[in-house]
Design a protein around this motif. Sequence first.
Motif, PDB file in Angstrom:
ATOM      1  N   CYS A 284      -9.207  -0.411  -1.732  1.00 10.27           N
ATOM      2  CA  CYS A 284      -8.282  -1.485  -2.092  1.00 10.27           C
ATOM      3  C   CYS A 284      -8.236  -2.459  -0.920  1.00 10.27           C
ATOM      4  N   GLY A 287      -4.922  -4.479  -0.408  1.00  4.17           N
ATOM      5  CA  GLY A 287      -3.857  -3.671   0.174  1.00  4.17           C
ATOM      6  C   GLY A 287      -4.104  -3.375   1.642  1.00  4.17           C
ATOM      7  N   SER A 288      -5.347  -3.022   1.982  1.00  6.78           N
ATOM      8  CA  SER A 288      -5.686  -2.736   3.377  1.00  6.78           C
ATOM      9  C   SER A 288      -5.487  -3.962   4.252  1.00  6.78           C
ATOM     10  N   ALA A 397      -2.147  -0.450  -2.902  1.00  6.39           N
ATOM     11  CA  ALA A 397      -2.785   0.728  -2.308  1.00  6.39           C
ATOM     12  C   ALA A 397      -2.333   2.032  -2.943  1.00  6.39           C
ATOM     13  N   TYR A 398      -1.156   2.041  -3.578  1.00  4.90           N
ATOM     14  CA  TYR A 398      -0.671   3.279  -4.196  1.00  4.90           C
ATOM     15  C   TYR A 398      -0.371   3.093  -5.688  1.00  4.90           C
ATOM     16  N   ARG A 433       4.558   4.906   0.988  1.00  8.42           N
ATOM     17  CA  ARG A 433       4.222   3.910  -0.025  1.00  8.42           C
ATOM     18  C   ARG A 433       5.119   4.036  -1.252  1.00  8.42           C
ATOM     19  N   CYS A 542      -6.409  -5.204  -6.267  1.00  7.16           N
ATOM     20  CA  CYS A 542      -7.088  -4.676  -5.080  1.00  7.16           C
ATOM     21  C   CYS A 542      -8.298  -5.510  -4.685  1.00  7.16           C
TER      22      CYS A 542
END
Length: 548
Positions: A284, A287-288, A397-398, A433, A542
């Motif tokens: 992702c 998100g990162s 991310a989650y 998260r 993402c």
Amino acid sequence: MPTRQQGLYASLVAYFACCIFVALSLCSGFVPTNSAPLDTMRSWTSLLVPLGAVAAARDVDLGWYPPSNTSVNNLTAVLDSQGVYGFIFNTSDTPKSQYGAYNWCNMPHVRKSEYVKPAAEYKLRYVEVIQRHHKRTPYASNAFPVESYRWNCDDQGLFYYGSPFGGDDKQPAHGFWKGYISSVNPFTPSGWIGTCQFPQITSAGLDDSWVHGQDLYGVYHDLLKFLPGRGEDWRSKVTYRVTQNVITSQVAGMLINGMWGTADSVPLMIQGVGVDSLEPQYTCSVGSNLFNTIKSSSNAAWKDHLSAAAGLFSTLDNISGVSPSDSGFHASFDHYFDNLSARQCHAKPLPCKLVGGVNSTTCIDQALADSVYRMGEWEYSQMYRDAPTSLAASSTAYGVWIAELSQHLRDVIAGKGGPIYFHNVAHDGSISRVLSILQTDVMVWPGMGSEIIFEVYERAGHAIPSPTSSPSPSKSASAKTSTAQTKGTEANGFYIRVLFGGKTLKSSNPTLGLLDMIPAETLLAYFDGLVGAGASLVVGKCNGTIPV
């Protein structure tokens, strides 16, 4: 960031799409004419559940709301305080009179003695738990270049073997790993030396895992009569899931024995490397990048805290021998936090500066360690709640795990059967998260054994009056019957309560508020607005094709 108007627009689009789908289905004979009436009803029930969530989404606010201002997320208080706000860092044992307090070594969880029972008209239908693993050795990457003492794990064994199923009479020996130091091998690892794996759950962490399982059984079987007894068919009612990191399996084995008193084989559900949603491991980039930006100089708050911590880092580096150019130790306080807290949780001494290979009198004292802990707590609040982009970072991310949870909740509401208890053993990043997505009002670094529980209740009967006010946290924590916080006067339906550390979780988001018997449709609509039903928005968010 999603706004309330964007959420409303998305909900209306989804609603009309569903209407078109239903109309086309009727015209094309989607519902088989030879279906039994009950089967037809069940098929339409599964369609109506997401439609209800879409309708509820009209009133769902998907915006980010900051957490409360506390000593934890106030940098001035972090720098000027002594101690760590009454938090515990040196034992798994919390005094009974203080149970519920933050204990990094062994976080509070539901127990019979503190559990708040709902009113009798609420019937528990489903429980999903997500917890962090229990206490462990440090990670090898968090070691100082030279550690002044060994860390051995000779009081336990890590078992690794395969066993065939079926009638094969060839069965394996119960082989376990036993670390050792070769007297011949000239290559000595830097950092931690000893017979442990770094990381592994320690024997004390295994004991905490067992007690955790026993306490969960005490609440959901003994107190609520929800789970089957140990002598009954519990295996068809419960599911356990772990991540690719073996420390979660080490915890699960002990927790299961604590719950069910069995040492027999029990399956642990696990997703594949690189796609696991529980850790998470799936790719992702958005998100990162959002998390990386939060932890960079482009975030003024992050930059300011690192500048303020320069002297603290210098003192720690001088004692530990860590190079000031080591980016891993200086991008945040994560490495120092793990190194020091793992020692203290296992009653090991704080380190001293090595001079000629011998301990000097220049040591990390408790005040210095407490400064590290306060900084670490501030960082987690900043990463997962205080930064305005934290909600988007976490929900991308989650998002897959949130969508999986949502599907479990929908299956319960639709009466599809399946497990009534689902237990996930994960990591601090997993718990953080989820707390971020729920927009917890006070964010802390989730300690060892941290636990979030989603309880699904069904209520049938007379109308439920809306409360005139929310109970105070102290009243809610001490009462033996919780106050249902409903949205309107529903006569029946499904409601969800969310517990963190054994207490009802409070969200800063006004749609969620105190998560005490919130209508299931409201929580599902909130999740759908962020990640999409069936995780339909996650891939696009993402990879950047859908804006966050």
